[in-house]
Design an enzyme around this catalytic site. Structure first.
Site, PDB file in Angstrom:
ATOM      1  CE  LYS A   2     -20.034 -49.423 -13.654  1.00  0.00           C
ATOM      2  NZ  LYS A   2     -20.056 -49.800 -15.052  1.00  0.00           N
ATOM      3  CG  HIS A  27     -20.029 -55.632 -12.725  1.00  0.00           C
ATOM      4  ND1 HIS A  27     -19.375 -55.157 -13.836  1.00  0.00           N
ATOM      5  CD2 HIS A  27     -21.084 -54.808 -12.524  1.00  0.00           C
ATOM      6  CE1 HIS A  27     -20.010 -54.074 -14.276  1.00  0.00           C
ATOM      7  NE2 HIS A  27     -21.055 -53.842 -13.491  1.00  0.00           N
ATOM      8  CD  GLU A  40     -17.574 -52.309 -15.474  1.00  0.00           C
ATOM      9  OE1 GLU A  40     -17.328 -52.020 -14.288  1.00  0.00           O
ATOM     10  OE2 GLU A  40     -18.410 -51.695 -16.163  1.00  0.00           O
ATOM     11  N   GLY A  95     -22.585 -48.915 -19.450  1.00  0.00           N
ATOM     12  CA  GLY A  95     -21.728 -47.749 -19.635  1.00  0.00           C
ATOM     13  C   GLY A  95     -21.688 -47.245 -21.063  1.00  0.00           C
ATOM     14  CB  SER A 100     -27.342 -47.323 -20.339  1.00  0.00           C
ATOM     15  OG  SER A 100     -25.992 -47.489 -20.756  1.00  0.00           O
TER      16      SER A 100
HETATM   17  C1  PEP Z   1     -23.112 -51.404 -13.979  1.00  0.00           C
HETATM   18  O1  PEP Z   1     -21.951 -51.116 -13.843  1.00  0.00           O
HETATM   19  O2  PEP Z   1     -23.562 -52.365 -13.340  1.00  0.00           O
HETATM   20  C2  PEP Z   1     -23.936 -50.610 -14.896  1.00  0.00           C
HETATM   21  C3  PEP Z   1     -25.127 -51.058 -15.175  1.00  0.00           C
HETATM   22  O3  PEP Z   1     -23.389 -49.453 -15.396  1.00  0.00           O
HETATM   23  P1  PEP Z   1     -24.164 -48.296 -16.214  1.00  0.00           P
HETATM   24  O4  PEP Z   1     -25.439 -48.005 -15.484  1.00  0.00           O
HETATM   25  O5  PEP Z   1     -23.230 -47.134 -16.212  1.00  0.00           O
HETATM   26  O6  PEP Z   1     -24.427 -48.839 -17.588  1.00  0.00           O
END
Ligand code: PEP
Length: 253
Positions: free
Chosen positions: A11, A98, A100, A176, A214
């Protein structure tokens, strides 16, 4: 044995020195403890660190991945980075859709599809992300939402194009947040995608489906054993080489 995937999405994290250090530590860790033959490892640094990270990864089997691309090849799109630019840097795969990008930058399904086609057109492979919000899950719409995202992204692709695409199921409520989908929740969605959604969309072999949300060293073993999980897309835990290396080890089938 089918390929399994361990992909780290950095990221908007690290600086130049941090990105080089992270890539160096990861390649050393994977040289000392090589992944199983079937595991493909990739990292997605920020755009501006792709070139220096590529230098570090030279000679390793770690794939260089971009976090996004613009749908157009060139032109008056200040601040944007196109698929041909990424390909010219040696990027091998691009993440599109994604959550985000969808939530913060307004990428809708049509834009995600254009990005996917742009990346394939530039000769790169693609990770197509999909996932429902908590409100959608609580309303019982999870499979419908994810099915629609995949239909928009995959329908009509040729078998050759599909062979260059993998999917990442990332429930938005697990990204996240420290809340991971239970193996039962992940297994139910992956089974629905594999048995119902993808066969209708894919003319030929259906793409592998990764889980993201996560993922950590503490939960990789259970997730990797979950039905139809073909690997993981990792955010936070990929920012520490030892954590990500442990996840890579846990990814083996
Ligand atoms: C991601 O950004 O694709 C993601 C899964 O983040 P995290 O592992 O921090 O939840």
């Amino acid at each position: 044995m089918a390929t399994r995937y361990a992909v780290g999405n950095w990221k908007m994290n690290t600086d130049l020195a941090g990105a080089v250090t992270l890539a160096t530590e990861l390649s050393v860790a994977l040289r000392e403890h090589p992944p199983a033959d079937e595991v493909m490892v990739g990292v997605a640094p920020p755009f501006c660190f792709l070139a220096p990270v590529k230098e570090v990864l030279q000679g390793s089997s770690i794939e260089l991945i971009a976090q996004d691309c613009h749908p157009e090849a060139k032109g008056a799109f200040t601040g944007a980075v196109s698929a041909p630019m990424l390909a010219s840097l040696g990027v091998q795969r691009v993440i599109v859709g994604h959550s985000e990008r969808r939530a913060v930058f307004g990428d809708d399904d049509a834009t995600v599809r254009r990005k996917l086609e742009a990346a394939l057109g530039a000769g790169m492979r693609v990770i197509l992300c999909c996932g429902e919000t908590l409100a959608q899950r609580e309303a019982g719409q999870a499979e419908e939402v994810v099915g629609a995202q995949l239909k928009a992204g995959l329908e009509g692709l040729s078998a050759d194009q599909l062979a260059q695409v993998i999917v990442a199921y990332e429930p938005v409520w697990a990204i996240g947040t420290g809340v991971t989908a239970t193996p039962e929740q992940a297994g139910a969605m992956h089974t629905a995608l594999r048995e119902q959604v993808l066969p209708d969309l894919c003319n030929g072999d259906a793409p592998a489906v990764l889980y993201g949300g996560s993922v950590k060293p503490a939960n990789i073993d259970a997730l990797a054993k979950t039905a139809h999980v073909g690997g993981v897309l990792v955010g936070g835990a990929s920012l520490e080489a030892s954590s990500f290396a442990r996840i890579v080890q846990g990814c083996a089938g």
